[in-house]
Design an enzyme around this catalytic site. Structure first.
Site, mmCIF file in Angstrom:
data_model
loop_
_atom_site.group_PDB
_atom_site.id
_atom_site.type_symbol
_atom_site.label_atom_id
_atom_site.label_comp_id
_atom_site.label_asym_id
_atom_site.label_seq_id
_atom_site.Cartn_x
_atom_site.Cartn_y
_atom_site.Cartn_z
ATOM 1 N N SER A 1 -9.718 -0.592 7.415
ATOM 2 C CA SER A 1 -9.394 -0.512 5.973
ATOM 3 C C SER A 1 -8.790 -1.659 5.310
ATOM 4 C CB SER A 1 -8.222 0.645 6.014
ATOM 5 O OG SER A 1 -9.053 1.726 5.750
ATOM 6 N N LYS B 1 1.078 -1.119 0.025
ATOM 7 C CA LYS B 1 0.041 0.001 -0.021
ATOM 8 C C LYS B 1 0.998 1.276 0.011
ATOM 9 C CE LYS B 1 -3.943 1.834 2.747
ATOM 10 N NZ LYS B 1 -4.803 1.758 4.027
ATOM 11 N N SER C 1 -9.739 1.848 3.082
ATOM 12 C CA SER C 1 -8.906 2.480 2.220
ATOM 13 C C SER C 1 -7.810 1.622 1.537
ATOM 14 C CB SER C 1 -7.957 3.673 3.255
ATOM 15 O OG SER C 1 -7.212 2.869 4.187
#
Ligand code: GLN
Length: 470
Positions: free
Chosen positions: A175, A76, A151
């Site tokens: 997330s 990420k 997210s």
């Protein structure tokens, strides 16, 4: 390239010379190119990954390969990787090259995992749609008109679409788990303090945890084993995971607590509710116990989470002033420079949260909001600990709803309320695993999450494998 569901199978094939790491890397890179429209990867490190693959292939031949040889993983965009760009999907970090790697990245590399690239996400990990990204939204691989969740939307979408074998995400309020649920893969938020946050671009430091998103429970286990553990760079990382007890399904029935308020939640999707109830039947039929318990604080979870995380964010994000790193607007007047940089460098949602966080910390409102939310957090933690003294796990759906369309506009508060099932374990610090259950009529997945005692990840993974999925 063959579609592998577990690293174990990849490693078997590597040993038997049925595939090489280089072929794996090239296979994933070609999948990334084929599925550019998903917008999951922001950047791939092609040459580097290929060079690394050749080295690891050699190590495999010489029996010198690390535990994660054959694992091609995406990271990420809020996790730093030395000499690579990390931007938390924000304009304010545009052009930022990290001078060091996150501990998790170092540990992965040390065990011969190959980092394929960085993955799209909501800006500073704030959101649940992956629409708050400077790089544009990510599409759900199951149906590209739908959000992948957030997210860590890029991470979950990439794993589902086989753009990489596994991914790292981060979870402050869901997330990792919610996008895993939206894309039909596995995602673990570890116990707070199990995995080092060193090198994670902070959103809310007392909540944030890094964790794996994978296609199998076994892969979570293997990755967690490598990334977890004490780290001198993170004082909150105590590290030590409880050792695995020998799991035998027949030896002792497992006791699951089901929060009644969650099952009775008005806005829960009917398919999710039905699949969850089928899961409970299956658990009981296997000889385990399912009992309904009360979670009277359910209505307070989302407000407490948003007060505390925005307060922490307003402090954490104060460092982005246009002076130290990243985006800068203006040069002559200091105040103007900071104002313009922050006004134009941050996206709408991030600014909304900085404002809210600054407000709840301001004189006159601190006691009414921040302190009150801290007290609620304390009660939630105590209540969760109490439940987990009597029961082995809490079990509940990961999200009240299935993915929605990318072009559907939902108000911020409506989106915040979607986090109602995930934020409890971030407020309390307990580990939580999202597990895909069944296909829905639109080909999405319903998912359930286990919440277990602190540092009980290994047992929780075994329970997921033996009781929930099989
Ligand atoms: N949806 C939550 C939020 O917007 C979760 C974010 C996260 O876990 N990073 O805050």
């Amino acid at each position: 390239m063959k579609h592998y569901n577990s690293l174990k199978k990849i490693q078997q094939d590597l040993k038997l010379n049925k595939i090489t790491c280089l072929e794996l890397v090239n296979g994933y890179l070609s999948n990334v190119a084929k599925h550019k429209d998903l917008n999951a990867f922001i950047e791939t490190y092609d040459v580097e990954a290929q060079e690394k693959a050749i080295i690891i292939d050699d190590k495999i031949k010489n029996n010198k390969a690390g535990k994660l040889a054959g694992l091609v993983i995406g990271v990420k965009d809020n996790i730093c990787y030395k000499n690579h760009s990390s931007t938390a999907a924000s304009k304010i970090l545009k052009g930022y090259n990290s001078p060091y790697s996150a501990t998790v990245v170092e540990r992965l590399i040390r065990e011969d995992a190959i980092i394929l690239g960085r993955l799209n996400c909501d800006e500073f990990a704030m959101g649940s749609t992956n629409k708050n990204s400077i790089y544009g939204p990510v599409a759900n691989p199951i149906n590209k008109e739908y959000v992948p969740g957030g997210s860590s939307g890029g991470s979950a979408a990439a794993v589902k679409a086989n753009l990489c074998h596994a991914a790292l995400g981060t979870d402050t309020g869901g997330s990792i788990r919610q996008p895993s649920a939206f894309c039909g893969v596995y995602g673990l938020k570890p116990t707070y303090g199990l995995v080092s946050r060193h090198g994670l671009i902070a959103y809310a430091s007392s909540f944030d945890q890094i964790g794996p998103i994978t296609k199998s429970v076994d892969d979570i286990d293997k990755i967690l084993d490598v990334i977890s553990g004490k780290d001198d760079f993170d004082g909150t990382c105590v590290g030590n995971i409880t050792l695995r007890k020998n799991y035998q399904e027949s030896s002792k029935p497992t006791k699951f607590a089901i929060p009644k308020e969650v099952v009775d939640f008005k806005e829960i999707n009917i398919e999710i509710k039905t699949h969850f109830s089928n899961l409970l039947d299956k658990i009981v039929s296997k000889g385990h116990t399912v009992e309904y318990i009360n979670l009277p604080l359910l209505d307070y979870l989302v407000p407490a989470y948003y007060i505390l995380t925005t307060a922490e964010a307003s402090s954490n994000l104060a460092r982005y002033d246009g002076i130290k790193y990243g985006y800068r607007e203006g040069k002559d007047n200091l105040e103007e420079l900071i104002k313009n940089t922050r006004t134009n460098g941050f996206g709408r949602e991030v600014k909304r949260r900085i404002l809210l966080g600054t407000f709840v910390l301001s004189q006159g409102y601190y006691d009414a909001y921040y302190i009150k939310a801290q007290k609620i957090r304390h009660l939630i933690k105590k209540q969760t600990e109490e439940i987990l003294k009597t029961y082995d796990y809490m079990l509940l759906p990961t999200s009240p709803n299935l993915p929605f369309k990318i072009n559907e506009d939902k108000s911020p508060t409506k989106l915040y309320n979607e986090d109602i099932f995930t934020v409890q374990s971030n407020l309390s610090g307990h580990p939580s695993l999202s597990i895909p259950l069944s296909l829905t009529k639109d080909k999405f997945f319903s998912s359930a999450q286990l919440i277990g005692n602190y540092f009980s990840e290994r047992e929780m993974l075994d329970v997921a494998n033996n009781i929930i999925t099989n």
